[in-house]
Design a protein around this motif. Structure first.
Motif, PDB file in Angstrom:
ATOM      1  N   VAL A 198       1.038  -1.055  -0.091  1.00 44.83           N
ATOM      2  CA  VAL A 198      -0.144   0.211   0.088  1.00 44.83           C
ATOM      3  C   VAL A 198       0.814   1.156  -0.033  1.00 44.83           C
ATOM      4  N   MET A 251      -1.404   9.922  -6.042  1.00 41.96           N
ATOM      5  CA  MET A 251      -2.662   8.867  -5.959  1.00 41.96           C
ATOM      6  C   MET A 251      -3.389  10.048  -4.859  1.00 41.96           C
ATOM      7  N   VAL A 311      -7.604  -3.888   3.594  1.00 40.55           N
ATOM      8  CA  VAL A 311      -6.745  -4.138   2.254  1.00 40.55           C
ATOM      9  C   VAL A 311      -6.163  -4.149   1.276  1.00 40.55           C
ATOM     10  N   PRO A 371      -8.854   9.310 -15.160  1.00 37.87           N
ATOM     11  CA  PRO A 371     -10.476   8.856 -15.901  1.00 37.87           C
ATOM     12  C   PRO A 371     -10.477   8.026 -14.953  1.00 37.87           C
ATOM     13  N   ILE A 424     -11.526   2.985 -15.036  1.00 41.81           N
ATOM     14  CA  ILE A 424     -10.062   2.278 -15.343  1.00 41.81           C
ATOM     15  C   ILE A 424     -10.575   1.319 -16.269  1.00 41.81           C
ATOM     16  N   ASN A 444     -18.367   1.171  -7.829  1.00 42.27           N
ATOM     17  CA  ASN A 444     -17.714   2.208  -8.363  1.00 42.27           C
ATOM     18  C   ASN A 444     -16.321   2.482  -7.842  1.00 42.27           C
ATOM     19  N   TYR A 451     -15.292  12.402  -9.443  1.00 39.73           N
ATOM     20  CA  TYR A 451     -15.837  10.916  -9.560  1.00 39.73           C
ATOM     21  C   TYR A 451     -17.414  10.492  -9.280  1.00 39.73           C
TER      22      TYR A 451
HETATM   23  C1  HEC Z   1     -12.136  -2.459  -2.528  1.00 37.23           C
HETATM   24  C2  HEC Z   1     -11.626  -2.453  -3.212  1.00 37.23           C
HETATM   25  C3  HEC Z   1     -10.024  -1.382  -3.617  1.00 37.23           C
HETATM   26  C4  HEC Z   1      -8.993  -1.057  -3.268  1.00 37.23           C
HETATM   27  C5  HEC Z   1      -8.699  -2.023  -1.859  1.00 37.23           C
HETATM   28  C6  HEC Z   1      -8.232  -0.180  -4.042  1.00 37.23           C
HETATM   29  N1  HEC Z   1      -9.155   0.278  -4.779  1.00 37.23           N
HETATM   30 FE1  HEC Z   1      -8.814   1.280  -6.524  1.00 37.23          FE
HETATM   31  N2  HEC Z   1     -10.426   1.500  -6.945  1.00 37.23           N
HETATM   32  C7  HEC Z   1     -11.262   0.489  -6.321  1.00 37.23           C
HETATM   33  C8  HEC Z   1     -12.641   0.698  -7.667  1.00 37.23           C
HETATM   34  C9  HEC Z   1     -13.579  -0.067  -7.387  1.00 37.23           C
HETATM   35  C10 HEC Z   1     -12.379   1.383  -8.612  1.00 37.23           C
HETATM   36  C11 HEC Z   1     -12.740   2.153  -9.982  1.00 37.23           C
HETATM   37  C12 HEC Z   1     -12.892   1.284 -10.864  1.00 37.23           C
HETATM   38  C13 HEC Z   1     -14.274   1.424 -12.507  1.00 37.23           C
HETATM   39  O1  HEC Z   1     -14.954   2.339 -11.883  1.00 37.23           O
HETATM   40  O2  HEC Z   1     -13.992   1.863 -13.256  1.00 37.23           O
HETATM   41  C14 HEC Z   1     -10.636   1.975  -8.534  1.00 37.23           C
HETATM   42  C15 HEC Z   1     -10.359   3.016  -9.091  1.00 37.23           C
HETATM   43  C16 HEC Z   1      -8.591   3.676  -8.424  1.00 37.23           C
HETATM   44  C17 HEC Z   1      -8.260   4.523  -9.381  1.00 37.23           C
HETATM   45  C18 HEC Z   1      -8.488   5.344 -10.744  1.00 37.23           C
HETATM   46  C19 HEC Z   1      -8.857   6.692 -10.909  1.00 37.23           C
HETATM   47  C20 HEC Z   1     -10.486   6.859 -10.061  1.00 37.23           C
HETATM   48  O3  HEC Z   1     -10.446   7.156  -8.753  1.00 37.23           O
HETATM   49  O4  HEC Z   1     -11.358   6.249 -10.602  1.00 37.23           O
HETATM   50  C21 HEC Z   1      -6.449   4.540  -9.096  1.00 37.23           C
HETATM   51  C22 HEC Z   1      -5.965   5.709  -9.439  1.00 37.23           C
HETATM   52  C23 HEC Z   1      -7.030   4.058  -7.691  1.00 37.23           C
HETATM   53  N3  HEC Z   1      -7.599   3.435  -7.564  1.00 37.23           N
HETATM   54  C24 HEC Z   1      -6.026   3.729  -7.086  1.00 37.23           C
HETATM   55  C25 HEC Z   1      -5.606   3.068  -5.228  1.00 37.23           C
HETATM   56  C26 HEC Z   1      -4.864   2.923  -4.458  1.00 37.23           C
HETATM   57  C27 HEC Z   1      -3.175   3.632  -5.057  1.00 37.23           C
HETATM   58  C28 HEC Z   1      -4.931   1.703  -3.976  1.00 37.23           C
HETATM   59  C29 HEC Z   1      -4.517   1.470  -2.643  1.00 37.23           C
HETATM   60  C30 HEC Z   1      -4.365   2.217  -1.732  1.00 37.23           C
HETATM   61  C31 HEC Z   1      -6.422   1.437  -3.942  1.00 37.23           C
HETATM   62  N4  HEC Z   1      -7.081   1.435  -5.291  1.00 37.23           N
HETATM   63  C32 HEC Z   1      -7.023   0.487  -3.120  1.00 37.23           C
HETATM   64  C33 HEC Z   1     -10.867  -0.664  -5.937  1.00 37.23           C
HETATM   65  C34 HEC Z   1     -10.093  -0.684  -5.029  1.00 37.23           C
END
Ligand code: HEC
Ligand code: HEC
Ligand code: HEC
Ligand code: HEC
Ligand code: HEC
Length: 479
Positions: free
Chosen positions: A137, A148, A163, A201, A204, A324, A424
Motif C-alpha cells: 500500500v 495517488m 485491504v 480518468p 479504469i 465503483n 468521480y
Molecule cells: C476494495 C477494492 C479497492 C481497493 C482496496 C483499492 N481500490 Fe482503487 N479502485 C477500485 C475501484 C472499484 C475503482 C474504480 C474502477 C472503475 O470505476 O472502473 C478504483 C479506482 C482507482 C483509481 C482510478 C481513479 C479513480 O478514482 O477512479 C486509482 C488511481 C486507484 N483506484 C488507486 C488505488 C490505490 C493507490 C489503492 C491503495 C491505496 C487502491 N486503489 C485500493 C477498487 C479498489
C-alpha cells in the motif's frame, strides 16, 4: 600443450585474462556497490516498515537495477573483448601454465563459487523484495504522492483501509500480475515525465472483472440480510432543522430472496450492457439472460436506435458497475456536512452552519492550505459579523466546526489533481448521480413492452421519508 591436457584450465585461464577489461570491471564495481548500499539501507527499511516510500524505491527498485546491470556487464565485457581480439588477429591461445593444483586457480574457483552463491541469494532477495514492495500500500498509495493522493486519502477512511490496493486492482494469479507490472511500468514513466492525466480518468478501462477480485472476500450468495439505512438531512434554515429518511435496503442474494444482488448476479443470471460513452453514465441498451428460467430480454432506451447501439462495445455487468466507489468514496458537500453534524463534529446548534458550511466548501481554492485558511476565516468572519453573540460565547464550537469543514474539504477535493466535488460519480443510489437509474428509469423497454422496473420498494422499503421523528425509529429504539 597445457591447453589440451587440462580442458578445465582452458576455460578458466581465458576468463581470468579476458575479464580484465574496463566494462567487466565497471560491472564488478556496480554489483559490489549495490550490495554494500543495500546492506547499509536494509536495517532502516526494516525498522521503519513502510514509513518512507522513497527509501523503498531506492532500496527495492533502483539498487536492484544497478545490481543486475552490473551482473550483465561482466560477461558483456568479456564477450566484447573476445570479439575485439578475434578481429585483431585472435586471442592468445597459450596462457601462463595453470594446473589444477595451482593456488591461483583454487583461489579463483573458490572466489567464483562463493560470489555466485552470494549473487544468487541476493538476486532472489532483491527480486522478492521488489515485487513485495511494489504490491505494498505504501508504494501504490504514497510513492507518487500527488498522483495517488485522492485515492489514498479516501482509501484510508474506507471500510477497506486494511485491504491492500492490489487485492482489488490486481487480484490472484500470474497473468494479471504480469499485466499490472507492464501497465505499472508505463505509469512510472508517465509520472516521471509529468504526462499523466489529471484527474486520473475513471472507469479504469482494463480493470480486472470484479468477480475475480471482490469475490475472494465477498460472496454474493451470502449477503442476504436486509440492511437498515438512516439518512440524516439538516436543512438550510437558521436552526438547521433535521429530518430523517429510513430505508430498508433489499441487499438480497441469499435467504431473503433475490434482492439487489440476486437480481443481477444470482445463479444463472448475466446482464450485458452497452454504454454510450467511456464514463458509462448513459446506457442505451441492456441485455438480461437467465439460464435457470431460460429467459432472455433485450431492453432499449426509448431514444436509442438498435443499428447504432449494436456497434458499440458491450460490458458484462459486475460488482464495479454499482460499487465503483467501494473504497475511493468521494462525497458531496451537503452529505459530508450532514454526517459531521449528526456526529456533532459540527454542532447543529450553530445558526445557519449547514448553509454557510456548504457555501464555504463549494467555493474554489487553489490548494489545501489556501482552503484551510479561507474556510476557517470565512466561518469565523460569518459569526463575527452576523451573530456576534454566538461568536463571543462559542469560539470553541466554531473552531471545531471549521476544523471539521477543512478536513471534509481535504478528503474530497484535490486541486493538484483537478479532483473536485462530483468529479468521480458514485453509481450506488440515484439521488446524486444517475446510478441505478441509468437502467431503472422506466424508459428501458423490451420488444414485449416489459420495462426495467422503477418500483421504489423493489430496491428498498421506504420506512420513512424526510420525517422529523420517524415512528419506525422510535419503535426500534433508535432515537
Ligand atoms: C476494495 C477494492 C479497492 C481497493 C482496496 C483499492 N481500490 Fe482503487 N479502485 C477500485 C475501484 C472499484 C475503482 C474504480 C474502477 C472503475 O470505476 O472502473 C478504483 C479506482 C482507482 C483509481 C482510478 C481513479 C479513480 O478514482 O477512479 C486509482 C488511481 C486507484 N483506484 C488507486 C488505488 C490505490 C493507490 C489503492 C491503495 C491505496 C487502491 N486503489 C485500493 C477498487 C479498489
Ligand atoms: C481482501 C478482502 C477484500 C476484498 C478483495 C474486497 N473487500 Fe469489500 N470488504 C472487505 C472488508 C474486510 C470489509 C469491511 C467489513 C466490515 O467493516 O464489516 C469490506 C466491506 C465492503 C462493503 C461494505 C461497506 C460498508 O459500507 O459497510 C462493500 C460494499 C464492499 N466491501 C465491496 C467490495 C467490492 C465491490 C470489492 C471489489 C472491488 C471488494 N469489496 C473487495 C474485504 C474485502
Ligand atoms: C446492481 C448493483 C449491485 C451490484 C452488481 C453489486 N452490488 Fe453490492 N450492493 C448494492 C447495493 C445497492 C448495496 C446496499 C448499499 C447500501 O446499503 O446503501 C450493496 C451492498 C453490498 C455490501 C454490503 C452488504 C451488507 O450486508 O451490508 C457488500 C459487501 C457488497 N454489496 C458487495 C458486492 C460484491 C462483492 C458484488 C459483486 C459480486 C456486488 N456487491 C454487486 C448494489 C450492487
Ligand atoms: C446496467 C443496467 C442496470 C443497472 C445500472 C442497475 N440494474 Fe438493476 N436490473 C437490471 C436488469 C436488466 C434487471 C432485470 C430485469 C429483468 O428481470 O428482465 C434488474 C433488476 C433489478 C432488481 C429486481 C427487481 C426488478 O425491478 O426487476 C433490483 C432490486 C435491482 N435491479 C436493483 C438495482 C439497484 C439497487 C441498482 C443500483 C445500485 C441497479 N439495479 C442498477 C439492470 C440494471
Ligand atoms: C433500482 C433500485 C432503486 C429504485 C427503483 C429506487 N431506489 Fe431509491 N435508492 C436506491 C439505492 C441503491 C439508494 C442508496 C442507498 C445508499 O445511500 O446507499 C437509494 C436511495 C434513496 C433515497 C435516499 C436518498 C439520500 O438522500 O441518500 C431516497 C429518498 C430514495 N432512494 C427514494 C426512492 C424513491 C422515492 C423511489 C421510487 C421513485 C426510489 N428511491 C426508487 C435504489 C433504488
Amino acid at each position: 600443450m597445457v591447453l589440451r591436457r587440462a580442458p578445465f584450465q582452458s576455460i578458466i585461464a581465458p576468463i581470468v585474462y579476458l575479464s580484465a577489461n574496463l566494462i567487466s570491471r565497471i560491472g564488478v564495481v556496480l554489483v559490489t556497490s549495490a550490495v554494500v548500499f543495500w546492506i547499509f539501507l536494509f536495517p532502516m527499511t526494516v525498522r521503519a516498515e513502510g514509513a518512507h516510500p522513497y527509501l523503498g524505491i531506492l532500496e527495492f527498485l533502483i539498487l536492484p537495477i544497478f545490481f543486475f546491470a552490473g551482473l550483465a556487464l561482466i560477461p558483456l565485457g568479456i564477450w566484447l573483448r573476445v570479439r575485439r581480439e578475434r578481429k585483431q588477429g585472435g586471442a592468445p591461445t597459450v596462457f601462463a601454465p595453470l594446473t589444477l593444483q595451482s593456488p591461483a586457480l583454487k583461489r579463483l574457483a573458490l572466489f567464483i563459487g562463493v560470489t555466485t552463491v552470494i549473487n544468487l541469494v541476493l538476486g532472489s532477495l532483491f527480486t522478492y523484495q521488489a515485487v513485495t514492495y511494489m504490491d505494498s500500500v505504501t508504494f501504490c498509495g504514497q510513492a507518487c504522492h500527488t498522483v495517488m493522493q485522492p485515492e489514498f486519502t479516501a482509501y484510508q477512511e474506507s471500510p477497506h483501509s486494511r485491504v491492500a490496493c492490489v487485492a482489488c486492482h490486481i487480484g490472484p494469479g500470474a497473468s494479471w500480475f504480469v499485466k499490472s507490472k507492464l501497465s505499472g511500468a508505463w505509469q512510472v514513466v508517465a509520472v516521471t515525465f509529468d504526462i499523466y492525466p489529471r484527474p486520473i480518468p475513471t472507469p479504469i478501462r482494463d480493470l480486472r472483472p470484479a468477480r475475480e477480485t471482490c469475490e475472494t472476500c465477498h460472496w454474493p450468495q451470502k449477503f442476504g440480510e436486509d440492511r437498515l439505512r438512516i439518512i440524516n438531512n439538516f436543512a438550510d434554515d437558521e436552526t438547521n432543522s433535521l429530518t430523517k429518511t429510513v430505508l430498508l435496503m433489499r441487499i438480497g442474494g441469499g435467504r431473503t430472496g433475490p434482492g439487489i444482488h440476486g437480481a443481477h448476479l444470482g445463479p444463472g443470471v448475466t446482464i450485458y450492457y452497452t454504454p454510450a460513452d467511456e464514463s458509462r453514465q448513459t446506457i442505451p441498451k441492456v441485455e438480461y439472460h437467465n439460464t435457470v428460467t431460460g429467459r432472455s430480454t433485450v431492453y432499449l432506451a426509448s431514444g436509442a436506435k438498435a443499428e447504432e447501439v449494436n456497434n458499440l462495445p458491450t460490458r458484462l455487468m459486475d460488482c464495479m458497475d454499482c460499487h465503483n466507489r467501494p473504497t475511493h468514496t468521494f462525497s458531496l458537500p451537503e452529505r459530508e456536512i450532514n454526517k459531521a453534524m449528526a456526529a456533532d463534529d459540527i454542532s447543529p446548534s450553530l445558526p445557519f452552519v449547514k448553509k454557510k458550511g456548504t457555501e464555504l466548501l463549494k467555493a474554489s481554492y487553489g490548494s489545501h492550505e489556501e482552503a484551510a485558511a479561507a474556510i476557517t476565516a470565512g466561518l469565523e468572519g460569518f459569526y463575527k459579523e452576523h451573530h456576534p453573540d454566538v461568536y463571543a460565547g462559542r469560539r470553541d464550537d466554531i473552531a471545531r466546526a471549521a476544523a471539521s469543514l477543512v478536513s471534509i474539504y481535504k478528503r474530497n477535493v484535490f486541486p493538484a489533481m483537478r479532483v473536485t466535488w462530483g468529479t468521480y460519480p458514485n453509481n450506488i443510489g440515484h439521488m446524486d448521480f444517475p446510478g441505478c437509474f441509468r437502467c431503472h428509469d422506466d424508459d428501458h423497454v423490451a420488444a414485449d413492452g416489459k420495462k426495467i422496473g422503477q418500483d421504489c420498494n423493489s430496491c428498498h422499503q421506504i420506512l420513512a421519508m424526510e420525517e422529523e421523528s420517524p415512528k419506525i425509529l422510535t419503535d426500534l429504539g433508535l432515537q
